[in-house]
Motif scaffolding. Sequence first.
Motif, PDB file in Angstrom:
ATOM      1  N   VAL A   1       5.961  14.213   4.292  1.00  0.00           N
ATOM      2  CA  VAL A   1       6.553  12.936   3.931  1.00  0.00           C
ATOM      3  C   VAL A   1       5.979  11.842   4.788  1.00  0.00           C
ATOM      4  O   VAL A   1       6.350  12.127   6.010  1.00  0.00           O
ATOM      5  CB  VAL A   1       7.917  13.081   3.653  1.00  0.00           C
ATOM      6  N   ASP A   2       5.389  10.735   4.627  1.00  0.00           N
ATOM      7  CA  ASP A   2       5.029   9.605   5.454  1.00  0.00           C
ATOM      8  C   ASP A   2       5.995   8.853   5.493  1.00  0.00           C
ATOM      9  O   ASP A   2       6.458   8.168   4.733  1.00  0.00           O
ATOM     10  CB  ASP A   2       3.764   9.119   4.611  1.00  0.00           C
ATOM     11  N   GLU A   3       6.521   8.700   6.816  1.00  0.00           N
ATOM     12  CA  GLU A   3       7.480   7.440   7.073  1.00  0.00           C
ATOM     13  C   GLU A   3       6.800   6.591   8.249  1.00  0.00           C
ATOM     14  O   GLU A   3       6.125   6.946   9.104  1.00  0.00           O
ATOM     15  CB  GLU A   3       8.674   8.242   7.946  1.00  0.00           C
ATOM     16  N   HIS A   4       6.904   5.284   8.014  1.00  0.00           N
ATOM     17  CA  HIS A   4       6.380   4.224   9.065  1.00  0.00           C
ATOM     18  C   HIS A   4       7.371   3.192   9.403  1.00  0.00           C
ATOM     19  O   HIS A   4       7.982   2.786   8.490  1.00  0.00           O
ATOM     20  CB  HIS A   4       4.945   3.805   8.014  1.00  0.00           C
ATOM     21  N   PRO A   5       7.422   2.672  10.302  1.00  0.00           N
ATOM     22  CA  PRO A   5       8.168   1.561  10.885  1.00  0.00           C
ATOM     23  C   PRO A   5       7.722   0.355  10.452  1.00  0.00           C
ATOM     24  O   PRO A   5       8.567  -0.668  10.550  1.00  0.00           O
ATOM     25  CB  PRO A   5       8.345   1.785  12.379  1.00  0.00           C
ATOM     26  N   HIS A   6       6.454   0.050  10.158  1.00  0.00           N
ATOM     27  CA  HIS A   6       5.897  -1.282   9.723  1.00  0.00           C
ATOM     28  C   HIS A   6       5.621  -1.058   8.352  1.00  0.00           C
ATOM     29  O   HIS A   6       5.644  -0.074   7.641  1.00  0.00           O
ATOM     30  CB  HIS A   6       4.753  -1.717  10.518  1.00  0.00           C
ATOM     31  N   ASP A   7       5.167  -2.374   7.800  1.00  0.00           N
ATOM     32  CA  ASP A   7       4.616  -2.293   6.460  1.00  0.00           C
ATOM     33  C   ASP A   7       3.184  -1.548   6.305  1.00  0.00           C
ATOM     34  O   ASP A   7       2.635  -1.443   7.328  1.00  0.00           O
ATOM     35  CB  ASP A   7       4.065  -3.782   6.139  1.00  0.00           C
ATOM     36  N   GLU A   8       2.986  -0.925   5.115  1.00  0.00           N
ATOM     37  CA  GLU A   8       1.751  -0.094   4.968  1.00  0.00           C
ATOM     38  C   GLU A   8       1.250  -0.965   3.633  1.00  0.00           C
ATOM     39  O   GLU A   8       2.048  -0.830   2.679  1.00  0.00           O
ATOM     40  CB  GLU A   8       2.303   1.293   4.880  1.00  0.00           C
TER      41      GLU A   8
ATOM     42  N   ASP B   1       2.185   8.928  -6.348  1.00  0.00           N
ATOM     43  CA  ASP B   1       3.122   8.632  -5.488  1.00  0.00           C
ATOM     44  C   ASP B   1       4.602   8.537  -5.636  1.00  0.00           C
ATOM     45  O   ASP B   1       4.665   7.547  -6.525  1.00  0.00           O
ATOM     46  CB  ASP B   1       2.617   7.717  -4.445  1.00  0.00           C
ATOM     47  N   ASN B   2       5.562   9.325  -5.117  1.00  0.00           N
ATOM     48  CA  ASN B   2       6.762   9.176  -5.534  1.00  0.00           C
ATOM     49  C   ASN B   2       7.042   9.064  -7.228  1.00  0.00           C
ATOM     50  O   ASN B   2       7.948   8.493  -7.666  1.00  0.00           O
ATOM     51  CB  ASN B   2       7.628   7.579  -5.038  1.00  0.00           C
ATOM     52  N   GLY B   3       6.447  10.090  -7.935  1.00  0.00           N
ATOM     53  CA  GLY B   3       6.419  10.337  -9.210  1.00  0.00           C
ATOM     54  C   GLY B   3       5.814   9.104  -9.892  1.00  0.00           C
ATOM     55  O   GLY B   3       5.945   9.223 -11.189  1.00  0.00           O
ATOM     56  N   VAL B   4       4.977   8.174  -9.702  1.00  0.00           N
ATOM     57  CA  VAL B   4       4.361   7.153 -10.285  1.00  0.00           C
ATOM     58  C   VAL B   4       2.758   7.278 -10.078  1.00  0.00           C
ATOM     59  O   VAL B   4       2.589   7.434  -9.022  1.00  0.00           O
ATOM     60  CB  VAL B   4       4.799   5.919  -9.658  1.00  0.00           C
ATOM     61  N   THR B   5       2.095   6.961 -11.209  1.00  0.00           N
ATOM     62  CA  THR B   5       0.564   7.043 -11.074  1.00  0.00           C
ATOM     63  C   THR B   5       0.144   5.540 -10.765  1.00  0.00           C
ATOM     64  O   THR B   5       0.568   4.736 -11.660  1.00  0.00           O
ATOM     65  CB  THR B   5       0.157   7.606 -12.258  1.00  0.00           C
TER      66      THR B   5
ATOM     67  N   LEU C   1      -0.668  -1.497  -3.483  1.00  0.00           N
ATOM     68  CA  LEU C   1       0.958  -0.922  -3.351  1.00  0.00           C
ATOM     69  C   LEU C   1       1.174  -1.644  -1.623  1.00  0.00           C
ATOM     70  O   LEU C   1       0.537  -1.528  -0.875  1.00  0.00           O
ATOM     71  CB  LEU C   1       0.826   0.388  -3.070  1.00  0.00           C
ATOM     72  N   HIS C   2       2.397  -2.044  -1.676  1.00  0.00           N
ATOM     73  CA  HIS C   2       3.089  -2.689  -0.442  1.00  0.00           C
ATOM     74  C   HIS C   2       4.276  -1.892  -0.034  1.00  0.00           C
ATOM     75  O   HIS C   2       5.303  -1.823  -0.789  1.00  0.00           O
ATOM     76  CB  HIS C   2       3.521  -4.002  -0.525  1.00  0.00           C
ATOM     77  N   TYR C   3       4.145  -0.752   0.914  1.00  0.00           N
ATOM     78  CA  TYR C   3       5.352  -0.151   1.413  1.00  0.00           C
ATOM     79  C   TYR C   3       6.075  -0.842   2.225  1.00  0.00           C
ATOM     80  O   TYR C   3       5.577  -1.049   3.471  1.00  0.00           O
ATOM     81  CB  TYR C   3       4.942   1.503   1.638  1.00  0.00           C
TER      82      TYR C   3
ATOM     83  N   GLY D   1      -0.464  11.859  -3.246  1.00  0.00           N
ATOM     84  CA  GLY D   1      -1.288  12.853  -3.759  1.00  0.00           C
ATOM     85  C   GLY D   1      -2.262  12.370  -4.877  1.00  0.00           C
ATOM     86  O   GLY D   1      -2.172  11.280  -5.525  1.00  0.00           O
ATOM     87  N   THR D   2      -2.908  13.317  -5.622  1.00  0.00           N
ATOM     88  CA  THR D   2      -3.568  13.234  -6.728  1.00  0.00           C
ATOM     89  C   THR D   2      -4.135  14.257  -7.396  1.00  0.00           C
ATOM     90  O   THR D   2      -4.064  15.490  -6.855  1.00  0.00           O
ATOM     91  CB  THR D   2      -5.151  12.485  -6.305  1.00  0.00           C
ATOM     92  N   GLU D   3      -3.794  14.373  -8.964  1.00  0.00           N
ATOM     93  CA  GLU D   3      -4.057  15.212  -9.679  1.00  0.00           C
ATOM     94  C   GLU D   3      -6.011  15.245  -9.821  1.00  0.00           C
ATOM     95  O   GLU D   3      -6.673  16.346 -10.124  1.00  0.00           O
ATOM     96  CB  GLU D   3      -3.788  15.454 -11.131  1.00  0.00           C
ATOM     97  N   THR D   4      -6.631  14.086  -9.731  1.00  0.00           N
ATOM     98  CA  THR D   4      -7.781  13.773 -10.146  1.00  0.00           C
ATOM     99  C   THR D   4      -8.858  13.560  -9.021  1.00  0.00           C
ATOM    100  O   THR D   4      -9.950  13.487  -9.419  1.00  0.00           O
ATOM    101  CB  THR D   4      -7.850  12.679 -11.432  1.00  0.00           C
TER     102      THR D   4
END
Length: 103
Positions: A50-57, A68-72, A79-81, A90-93
């Motif tokens: 699991v990727d955790e980060h203290p700043h925006d990604e 990611d998190n069950g969404v394709t 994406l703004h985390y 991850g990826t299936e394709t």
Amino acid sequence: MTPEKRVTAVRLDEIVPTDVAPGITRLGLPGEQVTARAFDFAPGAVWPEVDEHPHDELIYVADGVLLDNGVTYPAGSFLHYWPNSRHRPGTETGARILVFTRG
């Protein structure tokens, strides 16, 4: 210094990749104030923890489909985390993503 001298250009396909995990490679990109990287995911690859980060990604899906998190997220997705968020991409394709972070 002229504006023309303030540009560094690279072609992603000419950067020597670094292995991150099975099926995932990293391409280091130039930057000073922002850390920029590209990641190539082979079909079926998942980030090793699991990727955790203290700043925006910030992630741009340049090619393929990211899961990611069950969404394709197909190519063209941005994406703004938020700070202190968690995810495990991850990826299936297969996918190529561009990632921008601070620090």
